[in-house]
Motif scaffolding. Structure first.
Motif, PDB file in Angstrom:
ATOM      1  N   GLY A  59       0.832  -1.200   0.000  1.00 15.69           N
ATOM      2  CA  GLY A  59       0.000   0.000   0.000  1.00 15.69           C
ATOM      3  C   GLY A  59       0.859   1.238   0.000  1.00 15.69           C
ATOM      4  N   GLY A  60       0.270   2.345  -0.365  1.00 16.16           N
ATOM      5  CA  GLY A  60       0.992   3.608  -0.437  1.00 16.16           C
ATOM      6  C   GLY A  60       1.231   4.221   0.923  1.00 16.16           C
ATOM      7  N   PRO A  61       1.795   5.423   0.960  1.00 14.08           N
ATOM      8  CA  PRO A  61       2.096   6.076   2.231  1.00 14.08           C
ATOM      9  C   PRO A  61       0.833   6.313   3.042  1.00 14.08           C
ATOM     10  CG  PRO A  61       2.250   7.638   0.429  1.00 14.08           C
ATOM     11  CD  PRO A  61       2.124   6.287  -0.194  1.00 14.08           C
ATOM     12  N   GLY A  62       0.895   5.945   4.310  1.00 13.54           N
ATOM     13  CA  GLY A  62      -0.227   6.213   5.193  1.00 13.54           C
ATOM     14  C   GLY A  62      -1.413   5.302   5.011  1.00 13.54           C
ATOM     15  N   SER A  63      -1.276   4.208   4.252  1.00 14.62           N
ATOM     16  CA  SER A  63      -2.414   3.311   4.040  1.00 14.62           C
ATOM     17  C   SER A  63      -2.653   2.400   5.228  1.00 14.62           C
ATOM     18  CB  SER A  63      -2.209   2.485   2.765  1.00 14.62           C
ATOM     19  OG  SER A  63      -0.981   1.795   2.791  1.00 14.62           O
ATOM     20  N   GLN A 114      -6.290   5.527   2.158  1.00 13.49           N
ATOM     21  CA  GLN A 114      -5.283   6.562   2.312  1.00 13.49           C
ATOM     22  C   GLN A 114      -5.495   7.266   3.650  1.00 13.49           C
ATOM     23  OE1 GLN A 114      -2.600   7.204   0.634  1.00 13.49           O
ATOM     24  NE2 GLN A 114      -2.166   8.582   2.286  1.00 13.49           N
ATOM     25  N   PHE A 115      -4.567   7.060   4.585  1.00 15.18           N
ATOM     26  CA  PHE A 115      -4.738   7.627   5.918  1.00 15.18           C
ATOM     27  C   PHE A 115      -3.799   8.788   6.176  1.00 15.18           C
ATOM     28  CE2 PHE A 115      -7.149   3.956   6.240  1.00 15.18           C
ATOM     29  CZ  PHE A 115      -7.970   4.076   7.336  1.00 15.18           C
ATOM     30  N   ARG A 116      -2.672   8.839   5.518  1.00 14.10           N
ATOM     31  CA  ARG A 116      -1.845  10.028   5.617  1.00 14.10           C
ATOM     32  C   ARG A 116      -2.354  11.021   4.583  1.00 14.10           C
ATOM     33  NH1 ARG A 116       3.330   7.813   5.348  1.00 14.10           N
ATOM     34  NH2 ARG A 116       3.346   7.488   7.569  1.00 14.10           N
ATOM     35  N   GLY A 160      -4.258  13.489   4.895  1.00 20.00           N
ATOM     36  CA  GLY A 160      -5.634  13.870   5.130  1.00 20.00           C
ATOM     37  C   GLY A 160      -6.643  12.970   4.458  1.00 20.00           C
ATOM     38  N   GLY A 161      -6.248  11.761   4.100  1.00 19.68           N
ATOM     39  CA  GLY A 161      -7.157  10.902   3.370  1.00 19.68           C
ATOM     40  C   GLY A 161      -7.295  11.318   1.922  1.00 19.68           C
ATOM     41  N   SER A 162      -6.387  12.166   1.419  1.00 26.71           N
ATOM     42  CA  SER A 162      -6.513  12.695   0.067  1.00 26.71           C
ATOM     43  C   SER A 162      -5.837  11.778  -0.937  1.00 26.71           C
ATOM     44  CB  SER A 162      -5.899  14.097  -0.026  1.00 26.71           C
ATOM     45  OG  SER A 162      -5.946  14.568  -1.352  1.00 26.71           O
ATOM     46  N   GLU A 163      -6.597  10.898  -1.532  1.00 24.76           N
ATOM     47  CA  GLU A 163      -6.070  10.077  -2.619  1.00 24.76           C
ATOM     48  C   GLU A 163      -5.627  10.960  -3.773  1.00 24.76           C
ATOM     49  OE1 GLU A 163      -8.207   5.911  -2.956  1.00 24.76           O
ATOM     50  OE2 GLU A 163      -9.687   7.516  -2.836  1.00 24.76           O
ATOM     51  N   GLU A 164      -6.329  12.062  -3.972  1.00 23.27           N
ATOM     52  CA  GLU A 164      -6.016  12.958  -5.079  1.00 23.27           C
ATOM     53  C   GLU A 164      -4.601  13.524  -4.928  1.00 23.27           C
ATOM     54  OE1 GLU A 164      -6.984  14.718  -8.727  1.00 23.27           O
ATOM     55  OE2 GLU A 164      -7.955  13.141  -7.547  1.00 23.27           O
ATOM     56  N   TYR A 165      -4.202  13.879  -3.693  1.00 28.41           N
ATOM     57  CA  TYR A 165      -2.866  14.423  -3.499  1.00 28.41           C
ATOM     58  C   TYR A 165      -1.797  13.374  -3.766  1.00 28.41           C
ATOM     59  CZ  TYR A 165       1.376  16.143  -1.378  1.00 28.41           C
ATOM     60  OH  TYR A 165       2.679  16.495  -1.177  1.00 28.41           O
ATOM     61  N   VAL A 166      -1.986  12.157  -3.242  1.00 29.37           N
ATOM     62  CA  VAL A 166      -0.988  11.112  -3.462  1.00 29.37           C
ATOM     63  C   VAL A 166      -0.863  10.815  -4.955  1.00 29.37           C
ATOM     64  CG1 VAL A 166      -0.387   8.719  -2.999  1.00 29.37           C
ATOM     65  CG2 VAL A 166      -1.324  10.122  -1.181  1.00 29.37           C
ATOM     66  N   ARG A 167      -1.990  10.789  -5.665  1.00 28.20           N
ATOM     67  CA  ARG A 167      -1.953  10.580  -7.113  1.00 28.20           C
ATOM     68  C   ARG A 167      -1.220  11.755  -7.788  1.00 28.20           C
ATOM     69  NH1 ARG A 167      -6.916  11.037  -8.118  1.00 28.20           N
ATOM     70  NH2 ARG A 167      -7.433   8.954  -7.408  1.00 28.20           N
ATOM     71  N   TRP A 168      -1.489  12.968  -7.307  1.00 33.69           N
ATOM     72  CA  TRP A 168      -0.832  14.147  -7.870  1.00 33.69           C
ATOM     73  C   TRP A 168       0.682  14.043  -7.724  1.00 33.69           C
ATOM     74  CZ3 TRP A 168       2.020  18.280  -5.725  1.00 33.69           C
ATOM     75  CH2 TRP A 168       2.179  19.388  -6.570  1.00 33.69           C
ATOM     76  N   VAL A 169       1.164  13.596  -6.565  1.00 37.69           N
ATOM     77  CA  VAL A 169       2.604  13.455  -6.332  1.00 37.69           C
ATOM     78  C   VAL A 169       3.199  12.397  -7.251  1.00 37.69           C
ATOM     79  CG1 VAL A 169       4.346  12.714  -4.662  1.00 37.69           C
ATOM     80  CG2 VAL A 169       2.558  14.302  -3.962  1.00 37.69           C
ATOM     81  N   ARG A 170       2.530  11.253  -7.346  1.00 42.25           N
ATOM     82  CA  ARG A 170       3.061  10.179  -8.199  1.00 42.25           C
ATOM     83  C   ARG A 170       3.139  10.633  -9.659  1.00 42.25           C
ATOM     84  NH1 ARG A 170      -0.363   6.319  -5.149  1.00 42.25           N
ATOM     85  NH2 ARG A 170      -1.827   6.424  -6.889  1.00 42.25           N
ATOM     86  N   ARG A 171       2.118  11.326 -10.120  1.00 45.32           N
ATOM     87  CA  ARG A 171       2.145  11.799 -11.506  1.00 45.32           C
ATOM     88  C   ARG A 171       3.130  12.949 -11.684  1.00 45.32           C
ATOM     89  NH1 ARG A 171      -3.916  11.838 -13.967  1.00 45.32           N
ATOM     90  NH2 ARG A 171      -2.742  12.933 -15.584  1.00 45.32           N
ATOM     91  N   LEU A 172       3.251  13.804 -10.680  1.00 44.04           N
ATOM     92  CA  LEU A 172       4.227  14.890 -10.730  1.00 44.04           C
ATOM     93  C   LEU A 172       5.631  14.349 -10.964  1.00 44.04           C
ATOM     94  CD1 LEU A 172       5.010  17.939 -10.146  1.00 44.04           C
ATOM     95  CD2 LEU A 172       5.341  17.195  -7.777  1.00 44.04           C
ATOM     96  N   LEU A 173       5.974  13.271 -10.255  1.00 44.03           N
ATOM     97  CA  LEU A 173       7.322  12.717 -10.301  1.00 44.03           C
ATOM     98  C   LEU A 173       7.485  11.628 -11.351  1.00 44.03           C
ATOM     99  CD1 LEU A 173       7.972  12.526  -6.452  1.00 44.03           C
ATOM    100  CD2 LEU A 173       8.860  14.219  -8.052  1.00 44.03           C
TER     101      LEU A 173
END
Length: 621
Positions: A267-271, A414-416, A418-431
């Protein structure tokens, strides 16, 4: 957040276009498209619930449909908000809607069940699922903290008869979790009427819940001592609970049948991987099973030893390293909990390993051998050092080679952040760690993202969060020299950006000059005065993260470019061991980790002008 709020009375007007309304709201608020199965569920289950509410005369009750639990991406199907018929206080009922027509007990487990649609994959009993939702709401919502009796829950299997799901009734129900079938519609309505008044509107109760302050999360290390030594203090949800229950079941099955199973939880960060790890360690210890916890992180292990063993030093011995099992007898443990398993290395041998213990045996093989149920918890995008081999494919290949059964569980919560899956997806796509290309940050009410003008503004912003009672840290890419403390104990301000300078976190295992030991940088309040690196930030979380992107990853000509000469990490210097392609992958993973440590927000700053301008273009103020 809820996708749709409506009273029972107003629901009928929406019913003919319900799935379209919910799908539109999901796309707007989460960035996800509703799946066909989600649309079918809305169309079939919600009208069934509305009919029962209407028949019960509860037309004034508010329906919070697809209610997102605080600081997670998990959504309860419906939260009913109204007034308690006896107390007159706000009252809430969490409803989990299932279209199941049949369900069976999984093997001899009381907490796992199977249904035909899942092709034999075990899932958590629905009463436990909704019970977890209720417990989670009570633990994280300030408006409910002083009134634990304000929340109740039920799983409603509106397509099922009692006979079809007879196994589910083996588990006793309670106010926070019970099962009702279509055959029990009368009992279901009585249950609702015992919690919700027919004579009052639920609008005020819904307002109170939706506007409630969300209390800071029970951070992992703050409760580790209680978690390991006493009763379980974390609330596990959905796939977390599935993983937890499956491991407990596998340990019991291995004991009875002399079998062996490897479990891989990814799982991803904070899952929730570390929450699962500590929950398992605590429960298996209480059951008297032989179990140990191990990581590949010195900071994480030492912090767990300090916190979890604070009142019982013997507990510290339960936290080891991956290289602690070179001489372990095969299957000597019932379970071995391997947190941060993406940090498994090629071999356990190092310059300190005794000659008689030096072998060609792979570290993953040592860990597989050590227990009847080795449990690997990992995030493949957190491999940040050369020689780290902890991927699902690596572990499966080694296990299959030894004839060991492997079960994989993927955590999609997604628990880290803020529960924002959108942010984690944004970071992965950013990088560039996920296909689709980078995208502008469109905002999320659950998580703050800002680009600041410089490190002074970054530090001031985070200090204001500290003053407000939150935790905060500044971390940076490894792009500056790292000095030892001066003879007088003062730290050298090596991280310099313009006229702003701060020291790195300490290297050693003892406090110097008021700064905490390296392993405690992320958890000791005194850590705010230093800049953290990947090796002290990885595995930890804080409310607000400040990240300085150094000159080792810059934006040039429409693409991210890694710059080896700007990086100071000694583990990445050797070009023979770490080729340019591997360096690029590792440095992107480093920033992915640093950018996903915050639970409530992140502030970004790049020392490179072009990169800073690009980040500003992506992040709206």
């Amino acid at each position: 957040m809820t996708l749709l709020r409506t009273s029972v009375a107003e629901f009928s007007a929406l019913e003919h276009r319900l799935s379209e309304v919910l799908a539109e709201q999901m796309a707007i608020r989460t960035g996800h498209s509703a799946s066909p199965s989600e649309r079918r569920s809305w169309e079939r289950s919600l009208p069934a619930l509305r009919a029962d509410l209407q028949d019960a005369g509860l037309t004034g009750v508010e329906m919070l449909i697809e209610y997102q639990l605080p600081l997670t991406s998990k959504r309860a199907d419906v939260v009913l908000a109204g007034v308690h018929p006896r107390t007159g206080r706000p009252s809430y009922v969490v409803i989990e809607l299932k279209q199941w027509s049949a369900a069976q007990q999984f093997e001899d487990s009381d907490v796992l069940v199977t249904i035909d649609e899942y092709h034999g994959r075990p899932v958590t009993h629905p009463a436990l699922q909704v019970r977890d939702y209720c417990d989670y709401l009570l633990g994280f919502t300030s408006a409910l903290a002083d009134d634990p009796g304000s929340v109740a829950g039920a799983a409603y299997l509106h397509n099922a008869t009692d006979h079809g799901v007879d196994d589910l009734f083996r588990l006793a129900g309670d106010d926070h979790g019970r099962v009702f079938t279509s055959q029990q519609r009368a009992e279901f309505r009585e249950f609702l009427l015992s919690r919700l008044s027919t004579d009052a509107s639920g609008a005020a109760a819904a307002d109170q819940l939706l506007s409630s302050r969300i209390a800071p999360t029970k951070q992992l290390l703050a409760v580790a001592a209680e978690e390991v030594q006493h009763r379980e203090m974390f609330t596990l949800l959905d796939e977390q609970r599935d993983a937890y229950n499956f491991v407990l079941h596998a340990v019991e099955r291995a004991r009875r049948g002399n079998t062996k199973t490897a479990v891989v939880v990814s799982g991803g960060p904070g899952s929730g991987k570390s929450v699962i790890a500590l929950s398992l360690l605590g429960e298996l210890s209480r059951q008297g099973r032989s179990v140990l916890h191990a990581t590949g992180s010195r900071s994480f292990t030492q912090t767990l030893r300090k916190v979890a063993g604070r009142r019982a030093p013997r507990v510290q011995k339960m936290f080891l390293y991956f290289n602690s099992f070179i001489t372990a007898a095969p299957n000597d443990l019932d379970a071995l909990i391997l947190d941060e398993a993406h940090r498994i290395r090629e071999t356990s041998a190092s310059r300190w390993t005794r000659a008689e213990h030096r072998t060609r045996k792979a570290q993953v093989d040592e860990l597989l051998d050590a227990a009847r149920v080795p449990v690997f918890l990992l995030d493949q995008h957190q491999v940040v050092r050369p020689g780290e081999l902890g991927t699902v494919e690596d572990i499966r290949a080694h296990a299959v080679k030894h004839g060991i059964e492997v079960t994989e569980i993927d955590l999609d919560a997604q628990f880290r952040c803020g529960g924002s899956e959108e942010y984690v997806r944004w970071v992965r796509r950013l990088l560039g760690l996920e296909s689709g290309g980078e995208m502008p940050w469109s905002g999320d009410a659950n998580f703050d993202v800002v680009v600041v003008d410089g490190p002074k503004e970054l530090e001031a912003m985070l200090r204001s969060r500290l003053d407000a009672g939150y935790s905060a840290r500044i971390a940076a890419g490894y792009c500056w020299p790292w000095s030892d403390p001066r003879p007088d104990g003062t730290l050298v301000p090596d991280v310099r950006v313009g006229d702003w300078a701060r020291p790195w976190n300490l290297k050693g295992d003892r406090s110097v000059g008021g700064a905490p030991a390296a392993a405690l940088w992320a958890t000791d309040p005194a850590g705010f005065g230093q800049v953290g690196c990947i090796y002290t930030a990885q595995g930890f979380e804080y409310d607000y993260a400040g990240v300085i992107l150094g000159p080792d990853l810059v934006w040039r000509d429409g693409v991210w470019t890694s710059v080896r000469d700007a990086n100071r990490d000694p583990d990445l210097k050797n070009r023979a061991k770490v080729g340019d392609r591997d360096f690029d992958r590792l440095v992107r993973n480093v920033y992915k980790v640093l950018l996903t440590r915050g639970m409530r927000g992140v502030a970004l700053y790049s020392t490179d002008r072009q990169t800073q301008d690009h980040l500003r273009d992506l992040v709206a103020r």
